[in-house]
Design a protein around this motif. Sequence first.
Motif, PDB file in Angstrom:
ATOM      1  N   MET A  95       0.829  -1.207   0.000  1.00 55.29           N
ATOM      2  CA  MET A  95       0.000   0.000   0.000  1.00 55.29           C
ATOM      3  C   MET A  95       0.865   1.259   0.000  1.00 55.29           C
ATOM      4  O   MET A  95       0.513   2.251  -0.648  1.00 55.29           O
ATOM      5  CB  MET A  95      -0.934  -0.008   1.205  1.00 55.29           C
ATOM      6  N   ASN A  96       1.985   1.238   0.703  1.00 58.06           N
ATOM      7  CA  ASN A  96       2.887   2.399   0.681  1.00 58.06           C
ATOM      8  C   ASN A  96       3.363   2.692  -0.738  1.00 58.06           C
ATOM      9  O   ASN A  96       3.431   3.854  -1.162  1.00 58.06           O
ATOM     10  CB  ASN A  96       4.089   2.162   1.597  1.00 58.06           C
ATOM     11  N   ASP A  97       3.711   1.635  -1.466  1.00 62.45           N
ATOM     12  CA  ASP A  97       4.142   1.820  -2.856  1.00 62.45           C
ATOM     13  C   ASP A  97       3.013   2.390  -3.715  1.00 62.45           C
ATOM     14  O   ASP A  97       3.218   3.319  -4.497  1.00 62.45           O
ATOM     15  CB  ASP A  97       4.618   0.491  -3.440  1.00 62.45           C
ATOM     16  N   LEU A  98       1.816   1.830  -3.549  1.00 56.96           N
ATOM     17  CA  LEU A  98       0.692   2.282  -4.361  1.00 56.96           C
ATOM     18  C   LEU A  98       0.284   3.713  -4.001  1.00 56.96           C
ATOM     19  O   LEU A  98       0.025   4.537  -4.880  1.00 56.96           O
ATOM     20  CB  LEU A  98      -0.500   1.340  -4.171  1.00 56.96           C
ATOM     21  N   MET A  99       0.244   4.013  -2.704  1.00 58.29           N
ATOM     22  CA  MET A  99      -0.223   5.333  -2.259  1.00 58.29           C
ATOM     23  C   MET A  99       0.707   6.448  -2.704  1.00 58.29           C
ATOM     24  O   MET A  99       0.272   7.546  -3.029  1.00 58.29           O
ATOM     25  CB  MET A  99      -0.368   5.361  -0.739  1.00 58.29           C
ATOM     26  N   SER A 100       2.007   6.162  -2.675  1.00 56.89           N
ATOM     27  CA  SER A 100       2.984   7.223  -2.957  1.00 56.89           C
ATOM     28  C   SER A 100       3.587   7.116  -4.354  1.00 56.89           C
ATOM     29  O   SER A 100       4.429   7.939  -4.715  1.00 56.89           O
ATOM     30  CB  SER A 100       4.113   7.175  -1.927  1.00 56.89           C
ATOM     31  N   GLY A 101       3.172   6.115  -5.123  1.00 60.03           N
ATOM     32  CA  GLY A 101       3.816   5.891  -6.406  1.00 60.03           C
ATOM     33  C   GLY A 101       5.292   5.537  -6.253  1.00 60.03           C
ATOM     34  O   GLY A 101       6.102   5.801  -7.154  1.00 60.03           O
ATOM     35  N   GLY A 102       5.628   4.958  -5.121  1.00 58.83           N
ATOM     36  CA  GLY A 102       7.010   4.578  -4.832  1.00 58.83           C
ATOM     37  C   GLY A 102       7.851   5.698  -4.250  1.00 58.83           C
ATOM     38  O   GLY A 102       9.015   5.468  -3.880  1.00 58.83           O
ATOM     39  N   VAL A 103       7.283   6.918  -4.121  1.00 60.39           N
ATOM     40  CA  VAL A 103       8.077   8.058  -3.644  1.00 60.39           C
ATOM     41  C   VAL A 103       8.507   7.881  -2.198  1.00 60.39           C
ATOM     42  O   VAL A 103       9.546   8.409  -1.784  1.00 60.39           O
ATOM     43  CB  VAL A 103       7.292   9.379  -3.835  1.00 60.39           C
ATOM     44  N   HIS A 104       7.752   7.095  -1.408  1.00 57.47           N
ATOM     45  CA  HIS A 104       8.160   6.872  -0.010  1.00 57.47           C
ATOM     46  C   HIS A 104       9.558   6.245   0.066  1.00 57.47           C
ATOM     47  O   HIS A 104      10.281   6.455   1.050  1.00 57.47           O
ATOM     48  CB  HIS A 104       7.141   5.986   0.721  1.00 57.47           C
ATOM     49  N   ARG A 105       9.948   5.520  -0.978  1.00 58.77           N
ATOM     50  CA  ARG A 105      11.297   4.941  -0.995  1.00 58.77           C
ATOM     51  C   ARG A 105      12.356   6.044  -1.068  1.00 58.77           C
ATOM     52  O   ARG A 105      13.410   5.953  -0.428  1.00 58.77           O
ATOM     53  CB  ARG A 105      11.445   3.990  -2.183  1.00 58.77           C
ATOM     54  N   LEU A 106      12.081   7.084  -1.859  1.00 59.59           N
ATOM     55  CA  LEU A 106      13.014   8.208  -1.940  1.00 59.59           C
ATOM     56  C   LEU A 106      13.062   8.967  -0.622  1.00 59.59           C
ATOM     57  O   LEU A 106      14.130   9.409  -0.185  1.00 59.59           O
ATOM     58  CB  LEU A 106      12.604   9.149  -3.074  1.00 59.59           C
ATOM     59  N   TRP A 107      11.906   9.126   0.019  1.00 59.01           N
ATOM     60  CA  TRP A 107      11.878   9.808   1.310  1.00 59.01           C
ATOM     61  C   TRP A 107      12.699   9.037   2.342  1.00 59.01           C
ATOM     62  O   TRP A 107      13.450   9.632   3.123  1.00 59.01           O
ATOM     63  CB  TRP A 107      10.441   9.951   1.792  1.00 59.01           C
ATOM     64  N   LYS A 108      12.559   7.728   2.347  1.00 61.06           N
ATOM     65  CA  LYS A 108      13.309   6.917   3.315  1.00 61.06           C
ATOM     66  C   LYS A 108      14.799   6.912   2.982  1.00 61.06           C
ATOM     67  O   LYS A 108      15.636   6.866   3.894  1.00 61.06           O
ATOM     68  CB  LYS A 108      12.742   5.495   3.362  1.00 61.06           C
ATOM     69  N   ALA A 109      15.128   6.968   1.692  1.00 62.52           N
ATOM     70  CA  ALA A 109      16.543   7.100   1.319  1.00 62.52           C
ATOM     71  C   ALA A 109      17.109   8.418   1.843  1.00 62.52           C
ATOM     72  O   ALA A 109      18.260   8.467   2.316  1.00 62.52           O
ATOM     73  CB  ALA A 109      16.698   7.019  -0.200  1.00 62.52           C
ATOM     74  N   SER A 110      16.302   9.480   1.814  1.00 55.30           N
ATOM     75  CA  SER A 110      16.735  10.765   2.364  1.00 55.30           C
ATOM     76  C   SER A 110      16.922  10.670   3.871  1.00 55.30           C
ATOM     77  O   SER A 110      17.845  11.282   4.433  1.00 55.30           O
ATOM     78  CB  SER A 110      15.700  11.853   2.034  1.00 55.30           C
ATOM     79  N   CYS A 169      14.389  21.140  10.125  1.00 50.90           N
ATOM     80  CA  CYS A 169      13.395  20.439   9.325  1.00 50.90           C
ATOM     81  C   CYS A 169      13.732  20.602   7.854  1.00 50.90           C
ATOM     82  O   CYS A 169      14.160  21.678   7.417  1.00 50.90           O
ATOM     83  CB  CYS A 169      12.003  21.001   9.629  1.00 50.90           C
ATOM     84  N   ARG A 170      13.537  19.534   7.084  1.00 52.82           N
ATOM     85  CA  ARG A 170      13.724  19.596   5.637  1.00 52.82           C
ATOM     86  C   ARG A 170      12.468  19.065   4.963  1.00 52.82           C
ATOM     87  O   ARG A 170      12.070  17.915   5.190  1.00 52.82           O
ATOM     88  CB  ARG A 170      14.938  18.767   5.218  1.00 52.82           C
ATOM     89  N   ASN A 171      11.837  19.914   4.148  1.00 52.74           N
ATOM     90  CA  ASN A 171      10.637  19.501   3.422  1.00 52.74           C
ATOM     91  C   ASN A 171      10.993  18.585   2.263  1.00 52.74           C
ATOM     92  O   ASN A 171      12.023  18.760   1.604  1.00 52.74           O
ATOM     93  CB  ASN A 171       9.881  20.713   2.897  1.00 52.74           C
ATOM     94  N   LEU A 172      10.128  17.622   2.018  1.00 51.82           N
ATOM     95  CA  LEU A 172      10.254  16.699   0.900  1.00 51.82           C
ATOM     96  C   LEU A 172       8.987  16.781   0.058  1.00 51.82           C
ATOM     97  O   LEU A 172       7.884  16.853   0.603  1.00 51.82           O
ATOM     98  CB  LEU A 172      10.453  15.263   1.399  1.00 51.82           C
ATOM     99  N   SER A 173       9.157  16.770  -1.252  1.00 58.44           N
ATOM    100  CA  SER A 173       8.009  16.795  -2.175  1.00 58.44           C
ATOM    101  C   SER A 173       7.048  17.928  -1.843  1.00 58.44           C
ATOM    102  O   SER A 173       5.831  17.740  -1.743  1.00 58.44           O
ATOM    103  CB  SER A 173       7.284  15.442  -2.151  1.00 58.44           C
ATOM    104  N   GLY A 174       7.611  19.125  -1.679  1.00 52.88           N
ATOM    105  CA  GLY A 174       6.782  20.299  -1.452  1.00 52.88           C
ATOM    106  C   GLY A 174       6.093  20.348  -0.107  1.00 52.88           C
ATOM    107  O   GLY A 174       5.100  21.057   0.064  1.00 52.88           O
ATOM    108  N   GLY A 175       6.625  19.595   0.867  1.00 54.19           N
ATOM    109  CA  GLY A 175       6.040  19.588   2.199  1.00 54.19           C
ATOM    110  C   GLY A 175       5.033  18.481   2.428  1.00 54.19           C
ATOM    111  O   GLY A 175       4.465  18.381   3.525  1.00 54.19           O
ATOM    112  N   ILE A 176       4.803  17.631   1.424  1.00 54.66           N
ATOM    113  CA  ILE A 176       3.941  16.469   1.663  1.00 54.66           C
ATOM    114  C   ILE A 176       4.513  15.645   2.812  1.00 54.66           C
ATOM    115  O   ILE A 176       3.786  15.136   3.664  1.00 54.66           O
ATOM    116  CB  ILE A 176       3.794  15.615   0.386  1.00 54.66           C
TER     117      ILE A 176
END
Length: 249
Positions: A39-54, A233-240
Amino acid sequence: MSEMNDKTADFGYRTVDAAEKPGLVRGVFTSVAARYDLMNDLMSGGVHRLWKASLIDELKPNSRMRLLDVAGGTGDVAFRFLDAGGGHVTVCDLTESMVAVGRDRAIDRGRLSGVDWTVGDAQALPIADAGVDAYTIAFGLRNVTDIDRALREARRVLKPGGLFLCLEFSRVVLPALDRLYDAYSFQVLPALGRWVAKDEESYRYLAESIRRFPDQQSLARRMQAVGFARVGCRNLSGGIAAIHRGRRL
C-alpha cells in the motif's frame, strides 16, 4: 490541530478517550499489516522509498551506530540502515502483527543478525536510558497518543550527542499542490484501501491523522520544549513529507 488533554485524544477526526487510542491504532495496523508495504508503494507511487533514502542520508549510518527504529515494524527503515553499513538496529512497534511481518521479511532476506525486534509503546520504550546512538520514527509519530511524551522518551533513550530523526507527513507548502493533495488523500487513498487492503476505514483514518499532525514549525517547537537542540526540518516533495531532526546534548 486539536490538542489532546489528559482524558481525550484525536483518532483521525474523532475525539476518543486517550486510553482507548492505542487499541484503535493497533486495530488499524493489525488490519493492514500484511499489505502495508504494498500500500505504501501504491499510495505514494514509490516516492516513499526516496523519502526513506533521504532519511538514511541524514542518519549517515556507520558500523558503530546503534539505532532504535520506532514504529518500524515491517523493517523497511531497519533494512536500509543495515544495507548502508549500520551496526545494529532495534525495531520497536506497538503492533505485534507489524513486527511479525518485519521478522518474517528479515528471515526471508537472511538477516539473522544485526537486528532485533520488540513490541513496545513509543511513550514508554523498553530501552535503557542513553542506550542508543540514534532514533528514527517514520510515519509513526502522528499515531502516538501523546506526542510530547514520545518525544521525551526519544530524548531519554539517546546517548549525549545522539540524533533524533522523524520522517512524517506534514503541511504542503506549494499553493497549487495543497488542493490536489487533499483530493487525493480523501478520495483516492480510501479507495485504494478498499480495493487492495480490503479496509477503507483504516486508510481514511490515516489520511485524517495527517491533517491532525502538527505542522513543521509546531513540531519543531515541541521538540525544543522537551530539550532537543539543533532542531531543524527539511521539506520533501513540497512539504507532503518532512524530515525533522534534533540532538540530545
